[in-house]
Design an enzyme around this catalytic site. Structure first.
Site, PDB file in Angstrom:
ATOM      1  N   HIS A  34      -0.070  -8.116 -10.807  1.00 38.51           N
ATOM      2  CA  HIS A  34       0.392  -7.494 -12.056  1.00 38.51           C
ATOM      3  C   HIS A  34       1.639  -6.623 -11.921  1.00 38.51           C
ATOM      4  CE1 HIS A  34      -1.348  -3.907 -10.339  1.00 38.51           C
ATOM      5  NE2 HIS A  34      -0.854  -3.191 -11.317  1.00 38.51           N
TER       6      HIS A  34
HETATM    7  N1  UDP Z   1      -9.737  -3.238 -10.843  1.00 44.94           N
HETATM    8  C1  UDP Z   1     -10.831  -3.464 -11.652  1.00 44.94           C
HETATM    9  N2  UDP Z   1     -10.936  -4.688 -12.247  1.00 44.94           N
HETATM   10  C2  UDP Z   1     -10.020  -5.681 -12.085  1.00 44.94           C
HETATM   11  C3  UDP Z   1      -8.911  -5.441 -11.254  1.00 44.94           C
HETATM   12  C4  UDP Z   1      -8.780  -4.194 -10.656  1.00 44.94           C
HETATM   13  O1  UDP Z   1     -11.688  -2.597 -11.814  1.00 44.94           O
HETATM   14  O2  UDP Z   1     -10.190  -6.774 -12.670  1.00 44.94           O
HETATM   15  C5  UDP Z   1      -9.602  -1.916 -10.219  1.00 44.94           C
HETATM   16  C6  UDP Z   1      -9.375  -1.938  -8.736  1.00 44.94           C
HETATM   17  O3  UDP Z   1     -10.585  -2.043  -8.018  1.00 44.94           O
HETATM   18  C7  UDP Z   1      -8.658  -0.619  -8.497  1.00 44.94           C
HETATM   19  C8  UDP Z   1      -7.865  -0.441  -9.766  1.00 44.94           C
HETATM   20  O4  UDP Z   1      -8.459  -1.291 -10.744  1.00 44.94           O
HETATM   21  O5  UDP Z   1      -9.580   0.442  -8.383  1.00 44.94           O
HETATM   22  C9  UDP Z   1      -6.444  -0.828  -9.504  1.00 44.94           C
HETATM   23  O6  UDP Z   1      -5.775  -0.940 -10.677  1.00 44.94           O
HETATM   24  P1  UDP Z   1      -4.402  -1.747 -10.804  1.00 44.94           P
HETATM   25  O7  UDP Z   1      -4.353  -2.815  -9.778  1.00 44.94           O
HETATM   26  O8  UDP Z   1      -4.283  -2.112 -12.235  1.00 44.94           O
HETATM   27  O9  UDP Z   1      -3.314  -0.630 -10.561  1.00 44.94           O
HETATM   28  P2  UDP Z   1      -2.558  -0.051  -9.283  1.00 44.94           P
HETATM   29  O10 UDP Z   1      -3.585   0.453  -8.335  1.00 44.94           O
HETATM   30  O11 UDP Z   1      -1.707  -1.137  -8.716  1.00 44.94           O
HETATM   31  O12 UDP Z   1      -1.733   1.038  -9.846  1.00 44.94           O
END
Ligand code: UDP
Length: 285
Positions: free
Chosen positions: A203
């Site tokens: 994403h």
């Molecule tokens: N996550 C979730 N469901 C999903 C995909 C990710 O609960 O279908 C959780 C994941 O385990 C982590 C968080 O969302 O705790 C990460 O979010 P994301 O990847 O959107 O953002 P980033 O960490 O890259 O800012």
């Protein structure tokens, strides 16, 4: 003491689950929660409030979409109104999203002190919207909660030592959430996850907003799915939208985003993780 917490994106709900729970136990401390609406789908927002017992937001701003500037600007306008109405003693923000920056900026301009959880993280790439958000948020914060020693050193290198701020190494709230909820992990319904499957997420704007790069990543995932092991991809709505627009065909097992308890279960049971997520790469360890 009244704390105004600004949340907006999936990882922030997960982080707030542990911190808000702790705040609720502090005598004399009231937390007022603002949800900007940056992530709004049921499976990107509501599910986390339901599963993780986060207090329901007191304010729903319903601001999403548009360019980064437009989204941040609209949030700034609305958060300022909430701050003026609530008169908080402190504003609390997490991470590096547009909601983080809008909250921090609105508070700083009204002279409300800002606490930043996940301060000091740096990718050293100013082309990433997250890097701009986190650097600017740190600049207007007076309590900087750093997840790691490296994060505290980044702040020191940027001259924060000579400012009237507190730099605290408190550990990673994402790790706290993962530890707290790992006992409650749930298998996702309707998902056939074969032994040794590969869990993927995709994403980051650098990947989704560059059509050639996105096509190349999807081609690789499709290839890995047929030649290495089945790939399960809980697909971020933004990525799904871009792929539909560009006509990029996914041949992996793409599903809707899952709740956090299901995501923890998938992480516990997969063989390999392929991700551009900041949070998922830490959880995979
Ligand atoms: N996550 C979730 N469901 C999903 C995909 C990710 O609960 O279908 C959780 C994941 O385990 C982590 C968080 O969302 O705790 C990460 O979010 P994301 O990847 O959107 O953002 P980033 O960490 O890259 O800012």
């Amino acid at each position: 003491m009244k704390i105004l917490t600004v949340l907006g994106a999936r990882p922030q709900f997960i982080k707030a689950s542990v911190v808000s729970h702790y705040i609720s136990k502090l005598p004399g401390v009231q937390e007022v929660v603002v949800h900007t609406g940056q992530h709004f789908d049921a499976n990107m927002s509501d599910v986390f409030f339901e599963q993780l017992g986060i207090p329901r937001p007191d304010y729903q701003l319903s601001i999403s979409g548009g360019s980064h500037g437009s989204m941040t600007g609209r949030m700034l306008i609305e958060i300022e109104k909430v701050i003026e109405k609530e008169g908080p003693d402190r504003l609390l923000v997490y991470g590096d999203t547009n909601s983080t920056l809008a909250g921090a900026l609105a508070a700083a301009k009204l002279h409300v002190p800002v606490a930043h959880i996940e301060a000091g993280l740096r990718s050293f790439n100013m082309l990433m919207p997250e890097e701009v958000n986190r650097i600017l948020t740190d600049q207007v914060s007076d309590i900087l909660y750093c997840p790691t020693q490296v994060a505290t050193e980044n702040l020191r290198r940027e001259g924060f030592d000579s400012k009237p701020v507190e730099i605290l190494k408190v550990g990673d709230v994402m790790q706290d959430s993962a530890l707290l909820f790992s006992q409650l992990a749930l298998p996702p319904s309707d998902v056939e996850s074969k032994e040794g499957f590969i869990l993927a997420t995709l994403h980051r704007a650098e990947n989704t907003d560059d059509p050639a790069r996105l096509a190349s990543i999807v081609k690789a995932l499709n290839n890995i799915h047929t030649t290495v092991a089945p790939v399960l991809l809980p697909l971020h709505p933004r990525t799904r939208g871009v792929m539909a627009k560009l006509g990029i065909e996914l041949k992996v097992n793409a599903i809707d985003p899952v709740g956090y308890l299901e995501m923890i279960w998938l992480l516990q049971h997969c063989g390999i993780v392929l991700t551009d997520s900041g949070g998922v790469q830490k959880e995979a360890l």
